[in-house]
Design an enzyme around this catalytic site. Structure first.
Site, PDB file in Angstrom:
ATOM      1  N   GLU A  94      44.804  74.476 -53.343  1.00 56.72           N
ATOM      2  CA  GLU A  94      43.872  74.578 -52.223  1.00 56.72           C
ATOM      3  C   GLU A  94      44.556  75.139 -50.988  1.00 56.72           C
ATOM      4  OE1 GLU A  94      42.024  70.803 -51.470  1.00 56.72           O
ATOM      5  OE2 GLU A  94      41.691  70.439 -53.601  1.00 56.72           O
ATOM      6  N   CYS A 107      46.516  76.419 -43.696  1.00 51.73           N
ATOM      7  CA  CYS A 107      47.216  75.289 -44.308  1.00 51.73           C
ATOM      8  C   CYS A 107      47.349  75.591 -45.790  1.00 51.73           C
ATOM      9  CB  CYS A 107      46.440  73.991 -44.092  1.00 51.73           C
ATOM     10  SG  CYS A 107      47.201  72.539 -44.868  1.00 51.73           S
ATOM     11  N   CYS A 114      51.360  66.470 -56.998  1.00 56.30           N
ATOM     12  CA  CYS A 114      52.423  65.883 -56.186  1.00 56.30           C
ATOM     13  C   CYS A 114      52.904  64.605 -56.858  1.00 56.30           C
ATOM     14  CB  CYS A 114      51.895  65.557 -54.784  1.00 56.30           C
ATOM     15  SG  CYS A 114      53.127  64.869 -53.654  1.00 56.30           S
ATOM     16  N   CYS A 118      51.469  58.773 -52.634  1.00 52.90           N
ATOM     17  CA  CYS A 118      50.863  58.137 -51.465  1.00 52.90           C
ATOM     18  C   CYS A 118      49.472  57.616 -51.821  1.00 52.90           C
ATOM     19  CB  CYS A 118      50.787  59.113 -50.303  1.00 52.90           C
ATOM     20  SG  CYS A 118      52.404  59.692 -49.745  1.00 52.90           S
ATOM     21  N   CYS A 121      45.985  59.489 -50.869  1.00 51.36           N
ATOM     22  CA  CYS A 121      45.943  60.943 -51.027  1.00 51.36           C
ATOM     23  C   CYS A 121      45.436  61.341 -52.409  1.00 51.36           C
ATOM     24  CB  CYS A 121      47.341  61.514 -50.788  1.00 51.36           C
ATOM     25  SG  CYS A 121      47.420  63.307 -50.905  1.00 51.36           S
ATOM     26  N   ASN A 292      40.846  60.608 -44.783  1.00 51.92           N
ATOM     27  CA  ASN A 292      39.754  61.169 -45.573  1.00 51.92           C
ATOM     28  C   ASN A 292      39.420  60.234 -46.730  1.00 51.92           C
ATOM     29  OD1 ASN A 292      39.046  63.719 -44.388  1.00 51.92           O
ATOM     30  ND2 ASN A 292      41.047  64.489 -45.051  1.00 51.92           N
ATOM     31  N   CYS A 335      42.223  66.582 -49.193  1.00 53.61           N
ATOM     32  CA  CYS A 335      43.178  67.523 -49.773  1.00 53.61           C
ATOM     33  C   CYS A 335      43.504  67.124 -51.215  1.00 53.61           C
ATOM     34  CB  CYS A 335      44.453  67.556 -48.927  1.00 53.61           C
ATOM     35  SG  CYS A 335      45.617  68.797 -49.490  1.00 53.61           S
TER      36      CYS A 335
END
Length: 349
Positions: A94, A107, A114, A118, A121, A292, A335
Protein backbone atom coordinates in the site's frame (compact mmCIF):
# COMPACT_ATOMS: atom_id res chain seq x y z
CA UNK A 1 20.20 -16.64 -15.72
CA UNK A 2 18.73 -14.23 -13.20
CA UNK A 3 18.52 -10.72 -14.58
CA UNK A 4 19.91 -7.71 -12.71
CA UNK A 5 17.38 -5.29 -11.19
CA UNK A 6 18.76 -1.96 -12.41
CA UNK A 7 16.33 0.21 -10.45
CA UNK A 8 17.89 -1.05 -7.23
CA UNK A 9 21.48 -0.10 -8.09
CA UNK A 10 22.94 3.20 -6.83
CA UNK A 11 25.00 4.95 -9.51
CA UNK A 12 28.44 3.64 -8.39
CA UNK A 13 27.22 0.03 -8.50
CA UNK A 14 25.41 0.58 -11.79
CA UNK A 15 28.61 2.01 -13.26
CA UNK A 16 30.55 -1.05 -12.11
CA UNK A 17 27.92 -3.36 -13.62
CA UNK A 18 27.85 -1.51 -16.94
CA UNK A 19 31.65 -1.60 -17.31
CA UNK A 20 32.25 -5.12 -16.02
CA UNK A 21 29.14 -6.97 -17.18
CA UNK A 22 28.39 -5.15 -20.43
CA UNK A 23 31.89 -3.97 -21.34
CA UNK A 24 30.57 -0.46 -21.95
CA UNK A 25 32.20 2.86 -20.98
CA UNK A 26 31.22 4.24 -17.58
CA UNK A 27 29.34 7.28 -18.92
CA UNK A 28 26.68 4.92 -20.27
CA UNK A 29 25.71 4.14 -16.68
CA UNK A 30 24.84 7.78 -16.03
CA UNK A 31 22.66 7.83 -19.15
CA UNK A 32 20.84 4.67 -18.06
CA UNK A 33 20.48 6.00 -14.51
CA UNK A 34 18.87 9.22 -15.73
CA UNK A 35 16.47 7.30 -17.93
CA UNK A 36 15.46 5.16 -14.95
CA UNK A 37 15.19 7.79 -12.23
CA UNK A 38 14.60 11.14 -13.93
CA UNK A 39 12.50 10.16 -16.93
CA UNK A 40 11.30 7.04 -15.12
CA UNK A 41 10.90 4.88 -18.19
CA UNK A 42 9.69 1.32 -17.78
CA UNK A 43 11.13 -0.15 -21.01
CA UNK A 44 14.69 -0.25 -22.30
CA UNK A 45 13.36 0.54 -25.78
CA UNK A 46 12.53 4.06 -24.52
CA UNK A 47 16.23 4.83 -23.89
CA UNK A 48 16.62 6.41 -27.31
CA UNK A 49 20.14 7.85 -26.88
CA UNK A 50 21.52 4.33 -26.41
CA UNK A 51 22.47 2.18 -29.38
CA UNK A 52 20.21 -0.66 -30.43
CA UNK A 53 23.02 -3.07 -29.52
CA UNK A 54 23.28 -1.73 -25.99
CA UNK A 55 19.52 -1.82 -25.53
CA UNK A 56 19.66 -5.43 -26.67
CA UNK A 57 22.27 -6.22 -24.01
CA UNK A 58 20.09 -4.58 -21.37
CA UNK A 59 17.06 -6.61 -22.45
CA UNK A 60 19.14 -9.78 -22.19
CA UNK A 61 20.80 -9.18 -18.84
CA UNK A 62 18.70 -6.67 -16.89
CA UNK A 63 15.16 -5.85 -15.84
CA UNK A 64 13.20 -2.80 -14.77
CA UNK A 65 11.09 -4.38 -12.03
CA UNK A 66 7.48 -3.40 -12.67
CA UNK A 67 5.12 -1.92 -10.09
CA UNK A 68 1.52 -1.73 -11.24
CA UNK A 69 -1.71 -0.42 -9.78
CA UNK A 70 -4.27 -2.97 -8.58
CA UNK A 71 -6.62 -0.60 -6.77
CA UNK A 72 -6.81 3.16 -6.34
CA UNK A 73 -9.14 4.73 -3.78
CA UNK A 74 -9.87 8.46 -4.13
CA UNK A 75 -11.15 10.36 -1.12
CA UNK A 76 -14.29 12.44 -1.60
CA UNK A 77 -13.31 14.62 1.37
CA UNK A 78 -9.89 15.83 0.24
CA UNK A 79 -7.21 15.01 -2.32
CA UNK A 80 -5.89 11.89 -0.60
CA UNK A 81 -5.33 8.81 -2.74
CA UNK A 82 -4.65 5.28 -1.54
CA UNK A 83 -2.99 2.81 -3.89
CA UNK A 84 -2.63 -0.95 -3.77
CA UNK A 85 0.41 -1.75 -5.90
CA UNK A 86 1.29 -5.16 -7.30
CA UNK A 87 4.93 -6.27 -7.45
CA UNK A 88 6.50 -8.54 -10.08
CA UNK A 89 6.00 -11.67 -7.95
CA UNK A 90 2.31 -10.95 -7.32
CA UNK A 91 2.72 -9.58 -3.80
CA UNK A 92 1.03 -6.28 -2.98
CA UNK A 93 1.83 -3.20 -0.90
CA UNK A 94 0.00 0.00 0.00
CA UNK A 95 0.99 3.59 -0.73
CA UNK A 96 -0.83 6.80 0.23
CA UNK A 97 -0.71 10.16 -1.58
CA UNK A 98 -1.48 13.19 0.60
CA UNK A 99 -1.82 16.85 -0.39
CA UNK A 100 -0.48 19.58 1.90
CA UNK A 101 0.08 23.32 1.48
CA UNK A 102 3.81 22.70 0.97
CA UNK A 103 3.08 20.14 -1.77
CA UNK A 104 2.24 16.46 -2.19
CA UNK A 105 3.62 13.86 0.22
CA UNK A 106 3.77 10.10 -0.24
CA UNK A 107 3.73 7.38 2.42
CA UNK A 108 5.35 4.19 1.11
CA UNK A 109 5.75 0.60 2.28
CA UNK A 110 9.17 -0.99 2.81
CA UNK A 111 8.15 -4.63 3.30
CA UNK A 112 5.38 -7.04 2.33
CA UNK A 113 3.88 -7.62 5.76
CA UNK A 114 5.77 -7.08 9.00
CA UNK A 115 7.22 -9.24 11.77
CA UNK A 116 7.20 -6.69 14.60
CA UNK A 117 3.78 -7.78 15.89
CA UNK A 118 2.41 -4.44 17.15
CA UNK A 119 -1.00 -5.27 18.63
CA UNK A 120 -2.93 -2.39 17.03
CA UNK A 121 -1.57 -2.72 13.48
CA UNK A 122 -3.09 -4.57 10.53
CA UNK A 123 0.26 -4.76 8.75
CA UNK A 124 1.57 -7.41 11.14
CA UNK A 125 -1.34 -9.80 10.68
CA UNK A 126 0.12 -12.77 8.83
CA UNK A 127 3.71 -11.76 9.59
CA UNK A 128 6.49 -10.84 7.20
CA UNK A 129 6.42 -12.18 3.64
CA UNK A 130 9.58 -10.45 2.40
CA UNK A 131 11.37 -7.12 2.23
CA UNK A 132 11.10 -4.79 -0.74
CA UNK A 133 14.06 -4.03 -2.96
CA UNK A 134 15.25 -0.46 -3.40
CA UNK A 135 13.80 -0.55 -6.90
CA UNK A 136 10.36 -1.61 -5.66
CA UNK A 137 10.30 1.24 -3.14
CA UNK A 138 11.26 3.66 -5.90
CA UNK A 139 8.62 2.01 -8.07
CA UNK A 140 5.96 3.01 -5.54
CA UNK A 141 7.00 6.64 -5.97
CA UNK A 142 7.30 6.55 -9.74
CA UNK A 143 3.97 4.80 -10.26
CA UNK A 144 2.17 7.19 -7.89
CA UNK A 145 3.71 10.17 -9.68
CA UNK A 146 2.63 8.77 -13.04
CA UNK A 147 -0.90 8.35 -11.73
CA UNK A 148 -1.06 11.85 -10.25
CA UNK A 149 0.83 13.66 -13.00
CA UNK A 150 3.25 15.49 -10.69
CA UNK A 151 6.22 14.96 -8.42
CA UNK A 152 6.17 14.60 -4.65
CA UNK A 153 7.79 17.18 -2.38
CA UNK A 154 8.17 14.97 0.69
CA UNK A 155 8.21 11.29 1.62
CA UNK A 156 7.30 9.18 4.63
CA UNK A 157 8.54 5.63 5.21
CA UNK A 158 5.63 4.66 7.42
CA UNK A 159 3.53 2.26 5.37
CA UNK A 160 3.58 -1.53 5.63
CA UNK A 161 6.76 -2.91 7.21
CA UNK A 162 9.60 -1.79 9.48
CA UNK A 163 12.13 0.23 7.41
CA UNK A 164 15.10 -0.56 9.66
CA UNK A 165 14.35 -4.30 9.38
CA UNK A 166 15.17 -3.81 5.68
CA UNK A 167 18.22 -1.68 6.41
CA UNK A 168 20.54 -2.17 3.41
CA UNK A 169 17.78 -1.95 0.80
CA UNK A 170 16.39 1.19 2.44
CA UNK A 171 19.86 2.78 2.47
CA UNK A 172 20.26 2.03 -1.25
CA UNK A 173 16.81 3.47 -1.84
CA UNK A 174 17.66 6.70 0.00
CA UNK A 175 20.94 7.05 -1.91
CA UNK A 176 19.14 6.79 -5.26
CA UNK A 177 16.23 8.96 -4.13
CA UNK A 178 18.53 11.85 -3.13
CA UNK A 179 20.97 11.49 -6.03
CA UNK A 180 21.31 14.63 -8.22
CA UNK A 181 21.22 12.30 -11.23
CA UNK A 182 18.08 10.62 -9.88
CA UNK A 183 14.92 11.83 -8.16
CA UNK A 184 17.04 14.48 -6.37
CA UNK A 185 14.79 14.70 -3.30
CA UNK A 186 16.57 16.16 -0.29
CA UNK A 187 16.57 13.73 2.64
CA UNK A 188 15.51 16.65 4.86
CA UNK A 189 12.11 16.08 3.26
CA UNK A 190 12.10 12.39 4.22
CA UNK A 191 10.75 10.93 7.46
CA UNK A 192 11.61 7.36 8.50
CA UNK A 193 9.48 5.66 11.14
CA UNK A 194 10.73 2.80 13.31
CA UNK A 195 9.25 0.79 16.15
CA UNK A 196 12.60 1.07 17.95
CA UNK A 197 15.27 -1.29 16.61
CA UNK A 198 18.11 0.11 18.71
CA UNK A 199 21.14 -1.34 16.83
CA UNK A 200 19.76 -0.16 13.49
CA UNK A 201 18.99 3.32 14.86
CA UNK A 202 22.66 3.52 15.81
CA UNK A 203 23.72 2.39 12.31
CA UNK A 204 21.42 5.04 10.82
CA UNK A 205 22.85 7.66 13.15
CA UNK A 206 26.38 6.94 11.96
CA UNK A 207 25.38 7.77 8.37
CA UNK A 208 24.19 11.31 9.31
CA UNK A 209 21.70 11.37 6.46
CA UNK A 210 19.74 14.45 7.54
CA UNK A 211 16.34 12.74 7.45
CA UNK A 212 13.74 12.98 10.22
CA UNK A 213 13.64 9.98 12.53
CA UNK A 214 10.18 9.11 13.87
CA UNK A 215 9.95 6.72 16.80
CA UNK A 216 6.73 4.72 17.16
CA UNK A 217 6.60 4.97 20.94
CA UNK A 218 2.92 4.53 21.89
CA UNK A 219 3.63 4.06 25.62
CA UNK A 220 5.94 5.63 28.18
CA UNK A 221 6.33 2.63 30.51
CA UNK A 222 7.71 -0.81 29.79
CA UNK A 223 4.71 -2.73 31.08
CA UNK A 224 2.26 -1.04 28.70
CA UNK A 225 4.68 -0.99 25.77
CA UNK A 226 5.48 -4.69 26.26
CA UNK A 227 1.78 -5.45 25.82
CA UNK A 228 1.24 -3.50 22.62
CA UNK A 229 4.72 -3.58 21.06
CA UNK A 230 6.68 -6.86 21.39
CA UNK A 231 9.87 -5.10 20.23
CA UNK A 232 10.02 -3.46 23.67
CA UNK A 233 10.93 -6.82 25.23
CA UNK A 234 14.15 -6.78 23.18
CA UNK A 235 14.87 -3.06 23.44
CA UNK A 236 13.11 -1.59 26.49
CA UNK A 237 12.33 2.09 26.81
CA UNK A 238 15.54 2.89 28.71
CA UNK A 239 17.68 1.58 25.82
CA UNK A 240 15.49 3.30 23.25
CA UNK A 241 15.67 6.68 24.99
CA UNK A 242 19.44 6.37 25.38
CA UNK A 243 19.98 5.82 21.65
CA UNK A 244 17.53 8.62 20.81
CA UNK A 245 19.49 11.09 22.91
CA UNK A 246 22.67 9.84 21.25
CA UNK A 247 21.07 10.20 17.82
CA UNK A 248 20.26 13.87 18.45
CA UNK A 249 23.71 14.57 19.86
CA UNK A 250 25.40 13.12 16.77
CA UNK A 251 23.05 14.33 14.00
CA UNK A 252 21.51 17.49 15.47
CA UNK A 253 18.16 16.35 14.03
CA UNK A 254 15.07 16.65 16.20
CA UNK A 255 13.25 13.36 16.74
CA UNK A 256 9.51 12.94 16.28
CA UNK A 257 7.67 10.53 18.60
CA UNK A 258 4.53 8.83 17.31
CA UNK A 259 1.93 8.02 19.96
CA UNK A 260 -1.27 6.19 18.90
CA UNK A 261 -3.99 6.86 21.46
CA UNK A 262 -5.81 3.63 22.35
CA UNK A 263 -8.88 3.94 24.57
CA UNK A 264 -8.34 2.44 28.02
CA UNK A 265 -4.75 1.41 27.23
CA UNK A 266 -2.49 4.47 27.02
CA UNK A 267 -4.72 7.56 26.97
CA UNK A 268 -5.38 8.65 30.55
CA UNK A 269 -3.76 11.60 32.32
CA UNK A 270 -1.28 9.39 34.17
CA UNK A 271 -0.02 8.18 30.80
CA UNK A 272 0.32 11.79 29.64
CA UNK A 273 2.33 12.64 32.75
CA UNK A 274 4.60 9.62 32.21
CA UNK A 275 5.16 10.60 28.59
CA UNK A 276 6.02 14.18 29.53
CA UNK A 277 8.44 12.97 32.20
CA UNK A 278 10.07 10.47 29.80
CA UNK A 279 10.72 13.07 27.09
CA UNK A 280 11.53 16.01 29.36
CA UNK A 281 14.66 17.82 28.18
CA UNK A 282 14.67 16.31 24.69
CA UNK A 283 14.45 18.45 21.57
CA UNK A 284 11.51 16.55 20.14
CA UNK A 285 7.94 16.66 18.91
CA UNK A 286 5.06 14.34 19.82
CA UNK A 287 2.65 13.36 17.07
CA UNK A 288 -0.56 12.02 18.59
CA UNK A 289 -2.51 9.61 16.38
CA UNK A 290 -6.11 8.51 16.96
CA UNK A 291 -5.67 4.76 16.46
CA UNK A 292 -7.25 3.27 13.33
CA UNK A 293 -9.81 0.54 14.09
CA UNK A 294 -8.82 -2.88 12.73
CA UNK A 295 -11.52 -5.52 12.62
CA UNK A 296 -9.10 -8.30 13.67
CA UNK A 297 -8.00 -6.26 16.70
CA UNK A 298 -9.95 -5.13 19.75
CA UNK A 299 -8.36 -1.68 20.02
CA UNK A 300 -10.64 1.35 20.12
CA UNK A 301 -9.72 4.95 19.48
CA UNK A 302 -9.95 7.51 22.25
CA UNK A 303 -12.79 10.03 22.21
CA UNK A 304 -12.17 13.52 20.86
CA UNK A 305 -12.58 14.90 24.36
CA UNK A 306 -9.99 12.50 25.76
CA UNK A 307 -7.56 13.30 22.96
CA UNK A 308 -7.94 17.02 23.63
CA UNK A 309 -7.38 16.51 27.35
CA UNK A 310 -4.25 14.46 26.57
CA UNK A 311 -2.85 17.23 24.34
CA UNK A 312 -3.56 19.91 26.91
CA UNK A 313 -1.91 17.86 29.64
CA UNK A 314 1.25 17.44 27.59
CA UNK A 315 1.34 21.15 26.81
CA UNK A 316 0.93 21.96 30.49
CA UNK A 317 3.97 19.76 31.12
CA UNK A 318 5.97 21.69 28.52
CA UNK A 319 5.89 19.12 25.71
CA UNK A 320 5.39 20.10 22.06
CA UNK A 321 2.51 17.93 20.80
CA UNK A 322 0.00 17.96 17.96
CA UNK A 323 -2.76 15.63 16.79
CA UNK A 324 -2.10 14.20 13.33
CA UNK A 325 -4.41 15.68 10.75
CA UNK A 326 -6.66 12.95 9.39
CA UNK A 327 -6.70 12.91 5.61
CA UNK A 328 -8.86 10.68 3.44
CA UNK A 329 -10.88 9.47 6.41
CA UNK A 330 -13.47 7.96 4.04
CA UNK A 331 -10.79 5.65 2.57
CA UNK A 332 -8.76 5.23 5.75
CA UNK A 333 -8.72 1.45 6.05
CA UNK A 334 -5.90 1.00 8.55
CA UNK A 335 -2.44 0.55 7.07
CA UNK A 336 -2.21 -3.03 5.83
CA UNK A 337 -5.96 -3.61 5.76
CA UNK A 338 -6.37 -3.02 2.03
CA UNK A 339 -3.58 -5.49 1.24
CA UNK A 340 -5.00 -8.04 3.69
CA UNK A 341 -8.47 -7.82 2.16
CA UNK A 342 -6.98 -8.25 -1.32
CA UNK A 343 -5.00 -11.33 -0.25
CA UNK A 344 -8.06 -12.82 1.47
CA UNK A 345 -10.21 -12.25 -1.61
CA UNK A 346 -7.56 -13.78 -3.89
CA UNK A 347 -7.37 -16.91 -1.72
CA UNK A 348 -11.14 -17.36 -1.95
CA UNK A 349 -11.22 -17.15 -5.75
Amino acid sequence: MEKTDLLSLPLPRLTQWVTEELGEPGFRAKQIYQWLHQKQVTEFSAMTNLSAALRGKLEEKAVIAPVSTVTRLDSHLDETRKFLFSLADGNCVETVWMEYNHGPSLCISTQVGCRQGCRFCASTLGGLVRSLTAGEMLGEIYEAQRQMGKAISSLVLMGIGEPLDNFENVMDFLEILSSPQGQNLSLRHVSLSTCGLVPEIRRLMERKLGLTLSISLHAADNETRDQIMPVNRRYPIEELMAVCREYFAVTGRRISYEYALIAGVNDDMDHADELAALLRGQNCHVNLIPVNPVKERDTKRSSRQQIQRFVERLEQRGLNATVRRELGSDISAACGQLRREHVSQSQQE
